[in-house]
Design a protein around this motif. Sequence first.
Motif, PDB file in Angstrom:
ATOM      1  N   ARG A   1       0.830  -1.211   0.000  1.00 38.69           N
ATOM      2  CA  ARG A   1       0.000   0.000   0.000  1.00 38.69           C
ATOM      3  C   ARG A   1       0.864   1.261   0.000  1.00 38.69           C
ATOM      4  O   ARG A   1       0.525   2.261  -0.643  1.00 38.69           O
ATOM      5  N   ARG A   2       1.985   1.226   0.743  1.00 34.75           N
ATOM      6  CA  ARG A   2       2.865   2.398   0.800  1.00 34.75           C
ATOM      7  C   ARG A   2       3.400   2.774  -0.574  1.00 34.75           C
ATOM      8  O   ARG A   2       3.744   3.937  -0.823  1.00 34.75           O
ATOM      9  N   MET A   3       3.496   1.804  -1.462  1.00 32.04           N
ATOM     10  CA  MET A   3       4.046   2.086  -2.793  1.00 32.04           C
ATOM     11  C   MET A   3       3.138   2.974  -3.631  1.00 32.04           C
ATOM     12  O   MET A   3       3.587   3.585  -4.603  1.00 32.04           O
ATOM     13  N   VAL A   4       1.851   3.029  -3.283  1.00 32.57           N
ATOM     14  CA  VAL A   4       0.925   3.835  -4.085  1.00 32.57           C
ATOM     15  C   VAL A   4       0.301   4.980  -3.306  1.00 32.57           C
ATOM     16  O   VAL A   4      -0.171   5.950  -3.898  1.00 32.57           O
ATOM     17  N   SER A   5       0.282   4.887  -1.977  1.00 35.79           N
ATOM     18  CA  SER A   5      -0.464   5.875  -1.195  1.00 35.79           C
ATOM     19  C   SER A   5       0.118   7.278  -1.304  1.00 35.79           C
ATOM     20  O   SER A   5      -0.607   8.269  -1.174  1.00 35.79           O
ATOM     21  N   GLY A   6       1.427   7.387  -1.567  1.00 30.94           N
ATOM     22  CA  GLY A   6       2.044   8.703  -1.662  1.00 30.94           C
ATOM     23  C   GLY A   6       1.509   9.552  -2.797  1.00 30.94           C
ATOM     24  O   GLY A   6       1.576  10.787  -2.753  1.00 30.94           O
TER      25      GLY A   6
ATOM     26  N   SER B   1       4.905   4.143 -13.940  1.00 28.39           N
ATOM     27  CA  SER B   1       6.359   4.241 -14.120  1.00 28.39           C
ATOM     28  C   SER B   1       7.085   4.027 -12.795  1.00 28.39           C
ATOM     29  O   SER B   1       8.139   3.373 -12.739  1.00 28.39           O
ATOM     30  N   ARG B   2       6.505   4.552 -11.723  1.00 23.66           N
ATOM     31  CA  ARG B   2       7.105   4.350 -10.405  1.00 23.66           C
ATOM     32  C   ARG B   2       7.040   2.880 -10.000  1.00 23.66           C
ATOM     33  O   ARG B   2       7.994   2.337  -9.428  1.00 23.66           O
TER      34      ARG B   2
ATOM     35  N   LYS C   1       6.417   1.085 -19.624  1.00 20.16           N
ATOM     36  CA  LYS C   1       7.044   2.012 -18.679  1.00 20.16           C
ATOM     37  C   LYS C   1       8.457   1.558 -18.318  1.00 20.16           C
ATOM     38  O   LYS C   1       9.312   2.391 -18.006  1.00 20.16           O
ATOM     39  N   LEU C   2       8.688   0.252 -18.343  1.00 16.83           N
ATOM     40  CA  LEU C   2      10.039  -0.235 -18.091  1.00 16.83           C
ATOM     41  C   LEU C   2      11.002   0.267 -19.158  1.00 16.83           C
ATOM     42  O   LEU C   2      12.167   0.591 -18.871  1.00 16.83           O
TER      43      LEU C   2
END
Length: 427
Positions: free
Chosen positions: A126-131, A237-238, A227-228
């Motif tokens: 979840r932290r990978m997208v919540s920002g 991309s992130r 995106k890679l």
Amino acid sequence: MTATLETGRTSAGIPDFPEPRSARCPFDLSPKMRALAALGPVFRVRTWDGKAPWVVTSHAEQKALLSDHRLSVDFAAPDFPSPVAHHGSGEGEAGAHGEGAEGGDSHGTTDLSFVGMDDPEHARLRRMVSGVFTIKRVEAMRPAVQKMVDGFIDRLLDEPKPVDLVQAFSLPIPSLVISEPLGVPYEHHEFFQANSKTLVSLTATPAERHAAHTGLAEYLDRLVGEKLDNPGEDLLSRLAAQVEAGELTRREAAVMGVLLLLGGHETTANMITLGTLLLLQHPEQAARVRESEDPKVVADAVEELLRFLAIAHLGRRRTALADIEIAGQTIRRGEGVIMLGELANRDPSVFPDPDRLDITRDARRHQAFGAGTHHCVGQPPARMELQVIYPTLLRRIPTLRPASALDQVPFKYDAVIYGAHELQVTW
């Protein structure tokens, strides 16, 4: 384990669940659903598969349980109270559990990303997208969303009347809003909207939901691959960069994209349509939204509409990992639990006179976005979009009105996320 009712057995005091809204009161709970709250804050119901999970109706008990780590969201649990039959693979159930951007069915895999995981794995992913969805970032998007909304209204005004508000306005705006930061080409919106509709349908077969999920996952996988090779500034991309760093698999990144795409447009689109229609049924409150220059008035109106409409209809579903004592009942380890946000949002101990729409009330304690670690990650953009859309639409088209009687509107009694299939409007 969750009790299973014997075939043909009389089960006095155990009501069937769920019960759809009545066509005579499309904005309110059905009389049978309303009666559930009178049975107490925690009790058993009988579901479509003959099981008898616990239902939680009160605001306080729901808030406590949604933050209780002794409840699991793992859809692979034997007695998880699923609202629909499963496809054998476990895929294709995205959105079937009525949790917006936190709904889905992973069946113990990463097929639907972090929505079917408990902490700590849920928190890590979840932290990978919540920002991306912080209030500061979302507020920076507000001017662009305002421009977008005005553009769609310009086109709406050029259409011959009546116009279907769903197709011309409600659905494309959140689709476009989520597409840009996610990195999904908006020109593919018909594809992902059609598959999303299947995923939240209660009438689609397991095979149809599986095909829809597979189609979306393969589509997002291709985008992650692009995106890679050619990264940009978008979320995909992130995620692709995290794939390259070995923090995610490509499949995990793709399915996280499916989750965000589905949660980012389906629920908001239905709130745009239903909220607009409800305000048009209350002209004095619509006028207050239209005429006020105070952002707080509009923000309060949005919170009240979220409370009153509660468009996620099948509850937030969990399985107990341990015995839990609550409201005089014991939920045993392994038993299913369904928390009905629409009843929590009509709890008179929290919201006085709860069946009355009142956009001046403080409705911020509503459960429209859930609570605890699995609260909806996309609530900041949803709130911002609605705060822009309702007043802009009412100001730009002050004579806006439905083109047909309320009982002629085809409401989504056949979907997990409540709304209207279409809403013909004129002015």
